[in-house]
Write a protein that holds these residues in place. Structure first.
Motif, PDB file in Angstrom:
ATOM      1  N   SER A 171       0.828  -1.203   0.000  1.00 16.57           N
ATOM      2  CA  SER A 171       0.000   0.000   0.000  1.00 16.57           C
ATOM      3  C   SER A 171       0.865   1.256   0.000  1.00 16.57           C
ATOM      4  CB  SER A 171      -0.932  -0.012   1.217  1.00 16.57           C
ATOM      5  OG  SER A 171      -1.712   1.161   1.255  1.00 16.57           O
ATOM      6  N   ALA A 172       1.920   1.253   0.833  1.00 23.39           N
ATOM      7  CA  ALA A 172       2.818   2.409   0.875  1.00 23.39           C
ATOM      8  C   ALA A 172       3.662   2.511  -0.384  1.00 23.39           C
ATOM      9  CB  ALA A 172       3.721   2.307   2.110  1.00 23.39           C
ATOM     10  N   TRP A 173       4.201   1.390  -0.824  1.00 24.53           N
ATOM     11  CA  TRP A 173       5.121   1.381  -1.965  1.00 24.53           C
ATOM     12  C   TRP A 173       4.470   1.931  -3.234  1.00 24.53           C
ATOM     13  CZ3 TRP A 173      10.223   0.616  -2.066  1.00 24.53           C
ATOM     14  CH2 TRP A 173      10.841   0.365  -3.299  1.00 24.53           C
ATOM     15  N   THR A 174       3.207   1.635  -3.428  1.00 21.94           N
ATOM     16  CA  THR A 174       2.535   2.071  -4.652  1.00 21.94           C
ATOM     17  C   THR A 174       2.007   3.497  -4.567  1.00 21.94           C
ATOM     18  OG1 THR A 174       0.466   1.069  -3.875  1.00 21.94           O
ATOM     19  CG2 THR A 174       1.878  -0.276  -5.293  1.00 21.94           C
ATOM     20  N   ALA A 175       1.923   4.047  -3.355  1.00 21.04           N
ATOM     21  CA  ALA A 175       1.225   5.327  -3.196  1.00 21.04           C
ATOM     22  C   ALA A 175       2.086   6.466  -2.671  1.00 21.04           C
ATOM     23  CB  ALA A 175       0.027   5.133  -2.264  1.00 21.04           C
ATOM     24  N   LEU A 176       3.362   6.228  -2.400  1.00 16.82           N
ATOM     25  CA  LEU A 176       4.208   7.304  -1.893  1.00 16.82           C
ATOM     26  C   LEU A 176       4.295   8.443  -2.912  1.00 16.82           C
ATOM     27  CD1 LEU A 176       7.039   5.200  -0.239  1.00 16.82           C
ATOM     28  CD2 LEU A 176       5.664   6.948   0.918  1.00 16.82           C
ATOM     29  N   PRO A 177       4.486   9.687  -2.446  1.00 18.63           N
ATOM     30  CA  PRO A 177       4.525  10.835  -3.357  1.00 18.63           C
ATOM     31  C   PRO A 177       5.590  10.676  -4.443  1.00 18.63           C
ATOM     32  CG  PRO A 177       4.380  11.566  -1.084  1.00 18.63           C
ATOM     33  CD  PRO A 177       4.603  10.096  -1.034  1.00 18.63           C
ATOM     34  N   GLY A 178       5.252  11.106  -5.643  1.00 15.46           N
ATOM     35  CA  GLY A 178       6.183  11.075  -6.755  1.00 15.46           C
ATOM     36  C   GLY A 178       6.190   9.781  -7.525  1.00 15.46           C
ATOM     37  N   ARG A 179       5.447   8.774  -7.062  1.00 17.89           N
ATOM     38  CA  ARG A 179       5.438   7.467  -7.716  1.00 17.89           C
ATOM     39  C   ARG A 179       4.228   7.330  -8.627  1.00 17.89           C
ATOM     40  NH1 ARG A 179       8.203   3.134  -3.855  1.00 17.89           N
ATOM     41  NH2 ARG A 179       9.743   4.548  -2.976  1.00 17.89           N
ATOM     42  N   THR A 180       4.365   6.445  -9.593  1.00 16.89           N
ATOM     43  CA  THR A 180       3.251   6.051 -10.446  1.00 16.89           C
ATOM     44  C   THR A 180       3.173   4.529 -10.441  1.00 16.89           C
ATOM     45  OG1 THR A 180       3.478   7.983 -11.889  1.00 16.89           O
ATOM     46  CG2 THR A 180       2.309   6.075 -12.773  1.00 16.89           C
ATOM     47  N   ALA A 181       1.984   4.013 -10.138  1.00 17.31           N
ATOM     48  CA  ALA A 181       1.749   2.567 -10.149  1.00 17.31           C
ATOM     49  C   ALA A 181       0.671   2.272 -11.188  1.00 17.31           C
ATOM     50  CB  ALA A 181       1.309   2.084  -8.774  1.00 17.31           C
ATOM     51  N   LEU A 182       0.989   1.400 -12.136  1.00 19.59           N
ATOM     52  CA  LEU A 182       0.068   1.064 -13.216  1.00 19.59           C
ATOM     53  C   LEU A 182      -0.217  -0.436 -13.200  1.00 19.59           C
ATOM     54  CD1 LEU A 182       1.605   3.120 -16.179  1.00 19.59           C
ATOM     55  CD2 LEU A 182      -0.275   3.790 -14.651  1.00 19.59           C
ATOM     56  N   ALA A 183      -1.410  -0.793 -13.639  1.00 17.92           N
ATOM     57  CA  ALA A 183      -1.783  -2.200 -13.769  1.00 17.92           C
ATOM     58  C   ALA A 183      -2.314  -2.446 -15.170  1.00 17.92           C
ATOM     59  CB  ALA A 183      -2.838  -2.566 -12.732  1.00 17.92           C
ATOM     60  N   ALA A 184      -1.978  -3.601 -15.709  1.00 21.64           N
ATOM     61  CA  ALA A 184      -2.535  -4.057 -16.983  1.00 21.64           C
ATOM     62  C   ALA A 184      -3.680  -5.005 -16.677  1.00 21.64           C
ATOM     63  CB  ALA A 184      -1.462  -4.761 -17.813  1.00 21.64           C
ATOM     64  N   VAL A 185      -4.851  -4.704 -17.214  1.00 18.93           N
ATOM     65  CA  VAL A 185      -6.057  -5.464 -16.888  1.00 18.93           C
ATOM     66  C   VAL A 185      -6.711  -5.948 -18.168  1.00 18.93           C
ATOM     67  CG1 VAL A 185      -8.303  -5.381 -15.736  1.00 18.93           C
ATOM     68  CG2 VAL A 185      -6.386  -4.057 -14.812  1.00 18.93           C
ATOM     69  N   ARG A 186      -7.091  -7.212 -18.189  1.00 21.19           N
ATOM     70  CA  ARG A 186      -7.815  -7.779 -19.319  1.00 21.19           C
ATOM     71  C   ARG A 186      -9.032  -8.539 -18.770  1.00 21.19           C
ATOM     72  NH1 ARG A 186      -5.167  -9.603 -24.246  1.00 21.19           N
ATOM     73  NH2 ARG A 186      -3.306  -9.911 -22.963  1.00 21.19           N
ATOM     74  N   GLY A 187     -10.226  -8.110 -19.184  1.00 18.38           N
ATOM     75  CA  GLY A 187     -11.442  -8.781 -18.739  1.00 18.38           C
ATOM     76  C   GLY A 187     -11.606  -8.791 -17.236  1.00 18.38           C
ATOM     77  N   GLY A 188     -11.177  -7.722 -16.566  1.00 20.83           N
ATOM     78  CA  GLY A 188     -11.297  -7.632 -15.115  1.00 20.83           C
ATOM     79  C   GLY A 188     -10.208  -8.338 -14.346  1.00 20.83           C
TER      80      GLY A 188
END
Length: 283
Positions: A171-188
């Protein structure tokens, strides 16, 4: 060795140690230390000589059965005097009874073997601006802000690639200031995750997980859009048969190498989906 003591790290120590790591050429993320505090608030140790910090190590606990050692540094003027090894023993004692992992630089790997560690694979840092069209994720894949997904789904996906659940850390690693977290999603369904964070050098990407090389390449390109000049670095496990070839095909070059080592059998994770480890200091 009069006047030497081992203490927990203060907030000021954490900032100082980040600078030490920069001087070693490790290029940790600007805010990685805050994720350490969430993962294990007591996971950093500092060796002090007459009150002055001269060495450090991290010994972070995950769940009930795993630990990871990183940031093992003694200041150059104090090496070879026994301070570092005392700190090392304290870190190992803190993680006693767990499977322990680390990423060992080439010149230290023999020392780690003498401490019971064995190589599982190499992590090869690839750096550069991703070039060329190359592979892509294919039809039906959407790249979205990871924060838009249910966190439980994100955490369950991460667990496929890491020996223990690490929800608070993630939760912290993906949301700390200056970061961008992306996910690739197919069919949910999640088919890939990547996080980019600012550093003093090339922006670091990690973790980078993907179902296929095309998904990894798509996430890499999208994440590189958030780096100054598009310059990024990724620590790629050579145990993934597609990883090194993917990055070389995108024009990125190897610049640094470590051995992922464990005190016991390597944990059962989906290595074929790991295109970039989270960090060399946190696993």
């Amino acid at each position: 060795m009069t006047g030497f003591e081992i203490t927990g790290a203060s907030a000021a120590d954490m900032e100082m140690i980040r600078g030490w790591a920069d001087e070693e050429g490790w290029n940790p993320g600007d805010t990685d230390r805050f994720a350490f505090a969430v993962a294990d608030p007591e996971g950093f140790l500092v060796g002090r000589l007459d009150g002055e910090p001269v060495a450090c190590v991290s010994a972070v606990r995950y769940g009930e059965g795993f630990g990871f050692i990183g940031f093992y540094i003694a200041l150059p003027a104090f090496r070879g005097q026994g301070y570092g090894i005392r700190l090392w023993h304290a870190a190992m004692e803190r993680l006693d009874g767990r499977l322990i992992g680390l990423d060992g630089v080439v010149e230290q790997q023999d020392n780690y073997r003498r401490s019971g560690f064995r190589r599982a694979w190499n992590n090869v840092r690839h750096e550069g601006v991703p070039q060329g069209a190359g592979e892509d994720a294919g039809a039906g894949v959407d790249v979205v802000d990871a924060a838009a997904l249910p966190f439980g789904q994100l955490a369950a996906y991460d667990r496929r690639f890491f020996p223990e659940a690490r929800d608070a850390f993630l939760s912290a690693w993906t949301a700390l200031p200056g970061r961008t977290a992306l996910a690739a999603v197919r069919g949910g369904r999640i088919e890939g995750i990547g996080v980019i964070r600012p550093c003093s050098g090339a922006s670091r990407i990690g973790p980078l997980y993907a179902a296929t090389p095309g998904v990894a390449a798509t996430l890499l390109r999208r994440l590189a859009e958030h780096a100054p000049g598009g310059l990024v670095s990724v620590d790629v496990p050579d145990a993934n048969p597609h990883g090194i070839a993917l990055f070389e095909g995108l024009g990125m070059v190897p610049t640094f190498e470590t051995a992922r080592m464990y005190t016991g059998p390597a944990p059962e994770v989906e290595l074929a989906g790991i295109y970039g480890v989270t960090s060399l200091e946190l696993g």
